[in-house]
Write a protein that holds these residues in place. Structure first.
Motif, PDB file in Angstrom:
ATOM      1  N   THR A   1      -1.020   5.814   2.523  1.00 35.19           N
ATOM      2  CA  THR A   1      -1.356   7.235   2.442  1.00 35.19           C
ATOM      3  C   THR A   1      -2.354   7.544   1.339  1.00 35.19           C
ATOM      4  O   THR A   1      -2.819   8.678   1.229  1.00 35.19           O
ATOM      5  CB  THR A   1      -0.088   8.088   2.240  1.00 35.19           C
ATOM      6  OG1 THR A   1       0.699   7.529   1.183  1.00 35.19           O
ATOM      7  CG2 THR A   1       0.751   8.129   3.509  1.00 35.19           C
TER       8      THR A   1
ATOM      9  N   LEU B   1       2.546  12.936  -0.796  1.00 36.91           N
ATOM     10  CA  LEU B   1       1.469  12.779   0.169  1.00 36.91           C
ATOM     11  C   LEU B   1       2.016  12.853   1.587  1.00 36.91           C
ATOM     12  O   LEU B   1       3.086  12.319   1.880  1.00 36.91           O
ATOM     13  CB  LEU B   1       0.743  11.450  -0.051  1.00 36.91           C
ATOM     14  CG  LEU B   1       0.204  11.207  -1.467  1.00 36.91           C
ATOM     15  CD1 LEU B   1      -0.600   9.913  -1.501  1.00 36.91           C
ATOM     16  CD2 LEU B   1      -0.639  12.373  -1.955  1.00 36.91           C
TER      17      LEU B   1
ATOM     18  N   GLN C   1      -5.660  14.160   2.266  1.00 37.25           N
ATOM     19  CA  GLN C   1      -4.499  14.665   1.529  1.00 37.25           C
ATOM     20  C   GLN C   1      -4.908  15.983   0.855  1.00 37.25           C
ATOM     21  O   GLN C   1      -5.131  16.047  -0.352  1.00 37.25           O
ATOM     22  CB  GLN C   1      -4.020  13.645   0.490  1.00 37.25           C
ATOM     23  CG  GLN C   1      -3.507  12.340   1.051  1.00 37.25           C
ATOM     24  CD  GLN C   1      -2.220  12.516   1.847  1.00 37.25           C
ATOM     25  OE1 GLN C   1      -1.584  13.568   1.789  1.00 37.25           O
ATOM     26  NE2 GLN C   1      -1.842  11.483   2.591  1.00 37.25           N
TER      27      GLN C   1
END
Length: 329
Positions: A39, A166, A11
């Protein structure tokens, strides 16, 4: 993701924003971290809390081994408070309890961090209570709210947070990882569309409940297409008894969403992208004939709205009955 460098690999934008603010000594008083399951929302929240309290940091990197880091990892640090849904929502009483905690100074430092998981399940009363915290920020307090969709949080809260959206993880890479872990290709294709969590996917692969859930989903879609008059009986006799818990209800909606996405992709000539039905299967060809492209788009929109109603604590039986009517129109 155990370091900020690892977080930035997966990320990059969120990791860079947070580490840059820490390097400048400007940690925000409130973050809203949103993204699909898997995520890394919770891992980023934990890493940020560790960076706040770690006594042996290397720059912005927490050591992971000190007493503070270990207690934060196990969710036992007295100055890192976790709020999670009780039942299907986060209630006003939980926020009242949090407010009482903040009447006292930190037990081990002058700082406090509170993390709200599934912040999109806050009731309106609970959200308004949280808003009071955010309207009068304390320099020694950091709020971290986690949600699957930042737009599901009321605007007055969003406007007072630094929002970190994200990006979805690469499902193809995860699918390969699943197959390398011994999961068959068909299951790996499905699981990579539902989660980015390896442990969760392996559990599903071994879980008879999930196998039955997939079977019921296919049967329901086929019933909509071939025997629409039998759908209500199917829902009440088969679907609702199986999907009788909140997490299961959400999985059911996700499976339905993927099934109708398969039908849409087949309409536009992308059979190889299907994840529920076998490539170019007779079942899929029949469903493409039963549902026009325009109808499938309307159904996908209806399923997304039904998912949101579940998050808003609407009774699942009512949600499924309303969705059935919308699909049958």
């Amino acid at each position: 993701m155990k370091t900020w460098e690892e977080i930035k690999e997966i990320q990059p934008l969120a990791g860079k924003i947070i580490t840059n603010s820490m390097e400048k000594g400007r940690i925000s008083h409130a973050y809203l971290i949103s993204g699909e399951r898997g995520t890394g929302k919770e891992k980023i929240a934990l890493q940020l809390a560790k960076s706040v309290f770690c006594s042996n940091k290397d720059g912005v990197e927490p050591c992971q081994t000190c007493n503070a880091c270990q207690r934060i990892a196990s969710k036992n640090h007295p100055d890192v408070l976790w709020i999670e849904p009780e039942g299907q929502s986060i209630k006003k009483e939980q926020i009242d309890k949090l407010q009482k905690e903040f009447m006292y100074s930190g037990l081990e430092s002058n700082r406090k961090v509170y993390i709200i998981k599934a912040a999109d399940t806050l009731t309106l009363n609970a959200a308004n209570r949280i808003l009071k915290f955010l309207e009068e920020p304390n320099k020694a307090t950091t709020a971290i709210m986690l949600a699957e969709n930042s737009q599901s949080i009321i605007p007055t809260i969003r406007s007072r947070c630094q929002i970190l959206d994200l990006k979805p993880l690469n499902p193809q890479l995860f699918q390969q990882q699943l197959m390398e872990s011994g999961i068959p290709e068909a299951n790996a294709r499905l699981f990579s569309a539902l989660t980015n969590n390896l442990t969760e996917a392996i559990h599903w692969n071994e879980d008879e409940w999930f196998a039955q859930a997939r079977k019921l989903m296919v049967q329901l879609v086929e019933t909509f297409a071939a025997n629409p008059d039998d759908v209500y009986l199917f829902i009440h006799s088969k679907w609702l008894p199986h999907f009788n818990e909140r997490s299961g209800q959400e999985h059911g909606m996700d499976l339905l969403l993927l099934a109708f996405k398969d039908i849409l992709l087949s309409h536009i000539g992308y059979e190889d992208a299907t994840v529920v039905f076998a490539k170019s299967s007779n079942k899929l060809e029949d469903l493409v004939m039963a549902f026009s492209q325009e109808k499938v788009l309307a159904i996908l929109n209806a399923i997304l709205k039904a998912k949101q109603k579940l998050k808003q604590n609407v009774h699942p039986t009512l949600v499924m009955e309303q969705l059935t009517l919308q699909i049958q129109r």
